[in-house]
Write a protein that holds these residues in place. Sequence first.
Motif, PDB file in Angstrom:
ATOM      1  N   ALA A 147      -4.906   6.932  -2.605  1.00  0.00           N
ATOM      2  CA  ALA A 147      -3.442   6.940  -2.509  1.00  0.00           C
ATOM      3  C   ALA A 147      -2.931   8.357  -2.265  1.00  0.00           C
ATOM      4  N   THR A 148      -3.537   9.323  -2.986  1.00  0.00           N
ATOM      5  CA  THR A 148      -3.134  10.723  -2.806  1.00  0.00           C
ATOM      6  C   THR A 148      -3.430  11.167  -1.375  1.00  0.00           C
ATOM      7  N   LEU A 149      -4.615  10.787  -0.884  1.00  0.00           N
ATOM      8  CA  LEU A 149      -4.978  11.151   0.486  1.00  0.00           C
ATOM      9  C   LEU A 149      -3.982  10.537   1.478  1.00  0.00           C
ATOM     10  N   MET A 150      -3.621   9.285   1.238  1.00  0.00           N
ATOM     11  CA  MET A 150      -2.693   8.613   2.160  1.00  0.00           C
ATOM     12  C   MET A 150      -1.329   9.302   2.164  1.00  0.00           C
ATOM     13  N   CYS A 151      -0.911   9.765   0.981  1.00  0.00           N
ATOM     14  CA  CYS A 151       0.368  10.485   0.924  1.00  0.00           C
ATOM     15  C   CYS A 151       0.301  11.740   1.789  1.00  0.00           C
ATOM     16  N   ARG A 152      -0.852  12.418   1.744  1.00  0.00           N
ATOM     17  CA  ARG A 152      -1.013  13.622   2.580  1.00  0.00           C
ATOM     18  C   ARG A 152      -1.085  13.238   4.062  1.00  0.00           C
ATOM     19  N   VAL A 153      -1.706  12.091   4.342  1.00  0.00           N
ATOM     20  CA  VAL A 153      -1.783  11.615   5.736  1.00  0.00           C
ATOM     21  C   VAL A 153      -0.380  11.363   6.277  1.00  0.00           C
ATOM     22  N   GLN A 154       0.482  10.816   5.434  1.00  0.00           N
ATOM     23  CA  GLN A 154       1.844  10.520   5.884  1.00  0.00           C
ATOM     24  C   GLN A 154       2.607  11.795   6.236  1.00  0.00           C
ATOM     25  N   LEU A 155       2.127  12.917   5.678  1.00  0.00           N
ATOM     26  CA  LEU A 155       2.753  14.203   6.007  1.00  0.00           C
ATOM     27  C   LEU A 155       2.087  14.847   7.224  1.00  0.00           C
ATOM     28  N   ARG A 177      -1.814   2.204  12.223  1.00  0.00           N
ATOM     29  CA  ARG A 177      -0.482   1.747  12.661  1.00  0.00           C
ATOM     30  C   ARG A 177       0.430   1.450  11.466  1.00  0.00           C
ATOM     31  N   ALA A 178      -0.181   1.064  10.356  1.00  0.00           N
ATOM     32  CA  ALA A 178       0.631   0.626   9.197  1.00  0.00           C
ATOM     33  C   ALA A 178       0.829   1.735   8.176  1.00  0.00           C
ATOM     34  N   ARG A 179       0.369   2.943   8.463  1.00  0.00           N
ATOM     35  CA  ARG A 179       0.365   3.969   7.406  1.00  0.00           C
ATOM     36  C   ARG A 179       1.757   4.309   6.898  1.00  0.00           C
ATOM     37  N   THR A 187       2.664   3.296  -5.268  1.00  0.00           N
ATOM     38  CA  THR A 187       2.237   1.889  -5.410  1.00  0.00           C
ATOM     39  C   THR A 187       0.713   1.837  -5.267  1.00  0.00           C
ATOM     40  N   PRO A 188       0.066   0.769  -5.787  1.00  0.00           N
ATOM     41  CA  PRO A 188      -1.404   0.683  -5.690  1.00  0.00           C
ATOM     42  C   PRO A 188      -1.853   0.660  -4.223  1.00  0.00           C
ATOM     43  N   PHE A 189      -2.870   1.462  -3.940  1.00  0.00           N
ATOM     44  CA  PHE A 189      -3.333   1.581  -2.555  1.00  0.00           C
ATOM     45  C   PHE A 189      -4.300   0.453  -2.183  1.00  0.00           C
ATOM     46  N   ALA A 190      -5.146   0.077  -3.154  1.00  0.00           N
ATOM     47  CA  ALA A 190      -6.209  -0.893  -2.834  1.00  0.00           C
ATOM     48  C   ALA A 190      -5.667  -2.234  -2.309  1.00  0.00           C
ATOM     49  N   PRO A 191      -4.683  -2.853  -2.987  1.00  0.00           N
ATOM     50  CA  PRO A 191      -4.184  -4.118  -2.449  1.00  0.00           C
ATOM     51  C   PRO A 191      -3.639  -3.967  -1.024  1.00  0.00           C
ATOM     52  N   TRP A 192      -3.034  -2.816  -0.791  1.00  0.00           N
ATOM     53  CA  TRP A 192      -2.466  -2.546   0.542  1.00  0.00           C
ATOM     54  C   TRP A 192      -3.566  -2.575   1.601  1.00  0.00           C
ATOM     55  N   ALA A 226      19.057 -12.966  13.872  1.00  0.00           N
ATOM     56  CA  ALA A 226      17.632 -13.103  14.219  1.00  0.00           C
ATOM     57  C   ALA A 226      17.091 -11.777  14.749  1.00  0.00           C
ATOM     58  N   LEU A 227      17.880 -11.125  15.593  1.00  0.00           N
ATOM     59  CA  LEU A 227      17.447  -9.826  16.129  1.00  0.00           C
ATOM     60  C   LEU A 227      17.296  -8.799  15.000  1.00  0.00           C
ATOM     61  N   VAL A 228      18.268  -8.814  14.088  1.00  0.00           N
ATOM     62  CA  VAL A 228      18.220  -7.873  12.954  1.00  0.00           C
ATOM     63  C   VAL A 228      16.954  -8.102  12.130  1.00  0.00           C
ATOM     64  N   PHE A 229      16.671  -9.360  11.818  1.00  0.00           N
ATOM     65  CA  PHE A 229      15.504  -9.670  10.975  1.00  0.00           C
ATOM     66  C   PHE A 229      14.194  -9.346  11.697  1.00  0.00           C
ATOM     67  N   VAL A 230      14.115  -9.732  12.958  1.00  0.00           N
ATOM     68  CA  VAL A 230      12.869  -9.488  13.697  1.00  0.00           C
ATOM     69  C   VAL A 230      12.643  -7.979  13.872  1.00  0.00           C
ATOM     70  N   PHE A 231      13.724  -7.275  14.181  1.00  0.00           N
ATOM     71  CA  PHE A 231      13.598  -5.819  14.324  1.00  0.00           C
ATOM     72  C   PHE A 231      13.121  -5.201  13.016  1.00  0.00           C
ATOM     73  N   GLU A 232      13.706  -5.648  11.907  1.00  0.00           N
ATOM     74  CA  GLU A 232      13.318  -5.105  10.593  1.00  0.00           C
ATOM     75  C   GLU A 232      11.851  -5.445  10.292  1.00  0.00           C
ATOM     76  N   ALA A 233      11.460  -6.668  10.620  1.00  0.00           N
ATOM     77  CA  ALA A 233      10.066  -7.074  10.374  1.00  0.00           C
ATOM     78  C   ALA A 233       9.107  -6.253  11.230  1.00  0.00           C
ATOM     79  N   ARG A 234       9.505  -5.977  12.449  1.00  0.00           N
ATOM     80  CA  ARG A 234       8.624  -5.220  13.354  1.00  0.00           C
ATOM     81  C   ARG A 234       8.502  -3.753  12.958  1.00  0.00           C
ATOM     82  N   ARG A 235       9.441  -3.280  12.182  1.00  0.00           N
ATOM     83  CA  ARG A 235       9.342  -1.890  11.700  1.00  0.00           C
ATOM     84  C   ARG A 235       8.212  -1.741  10.695  1.00  0.00           C
ATOM     85  N   GLY A 236       7.864  -2.853  10.046  1.00  0.00           N
ATOM     86  CA  GLY A 236       6.766  -2.813   9.090  1.00  0.00           C
ATOM     87  C   GLY A 236       5.462  -3.185   9.753  1.00  0.00           C
ATOM     88  N   PHE A 237       4.550  -3.761   8.964  1.00  0.00           N
ATOM     89  CA  PHE A 237       3.279  -4.232   9.507  1.00  0.00           C
ATOM     90  C   PHE A 237       3.051  -5.614   8.906  1.00  0.00           C
TER      91      PHE A 237
END
Lengths: 193, 217
Positions: free
Chosen positions: A11-19, A63-65, A72-77, B147-158
Amino acid sequence: MQGQKGTSDWATLMCRVQLGDSNAYRELLQELAPPVRGFLSSKLRNKQDIDEVLQETLMAVHRARHTYRPGTPFAPWVWSIAHYKWVDWMRKQGRSRRLNKEMAEQNNLHSQQSDEVGRVFGESDSRGYLEDDLENALRELKPPQRRAIELMKLGGLSAGETAAAMGVTVSNVKVLAHRGYIQLRQRLKGRMK
Amino acid sequence: MRTKWDSTYDLQQALVSDVRPVTVLPSAGWRFSRVLVLSILPQVGFLGLSGVRRDLFAQLHNLSFLLPALGLFLAAVFGASLVVRSSVPNFESFRGEKLVVLSGLVLGAATALLSGFGFFGFGESEWKLDSSFACAIAVFALAVWPALVFVFEARRGFNTRPKTTGFAALTAAACFAVLSVNLHCPGQHFLHLLVWHYAPMFLISVAGLLAARRMLG
């Protein structure tokens, strides 16, 4: 995952990665690859397939970083990404037919563990159950119980690693697995009658 | 970035060289508040411009109006929450959360159907459908922005559960839209409600389920 850093270090490493710290990222990716490969090895048999899904998982982590929230817990992520990539890969590989085939192969693989499971069930010959009913009985369990059993018994993770992956305490994992076994035993016995 | 690599080591090197500072996704609470405000605003604008039905206050005492309205509102809010939370990998849904979204989807249609058969103080209705295309068009039109708002928000995540997210996104959008149309349209006939209000909502929800992977994958 023995000999590796704890998930709080990840988790600490990931925080540094985000920077934008590339050294931390190199370290994190090197740390993550073996346990993710271990997880995938419990699901897939072909080394090439494992490598492919591992690579997809690492790219997905990349892509999800930004979605990992510090604190928050890193492992479940990371496990949920690996799990998703495995499911996605299975879907792409011919959906249910392929999935069933892999599960059948997994069952064969796990039949090696049948002695242990048989001991838990109090039955000497549990191979029949494993082939035919274990999958269905597992599916009927509550999701946390099923996940605990899958990770510990089918995935080969320790209680500590399972706890980290599920974001719960070790004692919680043991209780979940224990209750899961009881449910499984009851359901499998019910099916035998 | 390439999608196939000869070795995992090569991939790791490429990822490391590609690393840049990223802005961490805001908290779920903040994102939820934002999508809620953004999706409700056009509904308020629509009702402000076109006006609410004249018998709205009388309808507030009518169970066949109030039940679906409450169901739709709860489904929309829970759906929005589900979209926001399910668009990060370590998402865990609350018990019964998906049920609330689903119940919002069926409650309106069920209530309309029951009122058609004489429940809620109505006599059995005549099986005659009016041709109020405008209501269906309004449902589709009002669902577009949320729908656009929700999809856009969802696409910002993973998204590790694209079907859940996609279905929740379009169901929530459709629920907001139907709620607005219900507050505006004085039509009470059960066939009118079923065909011109709730059928478009079902179509939008199903589209969310079918197009989920394409939208969010």
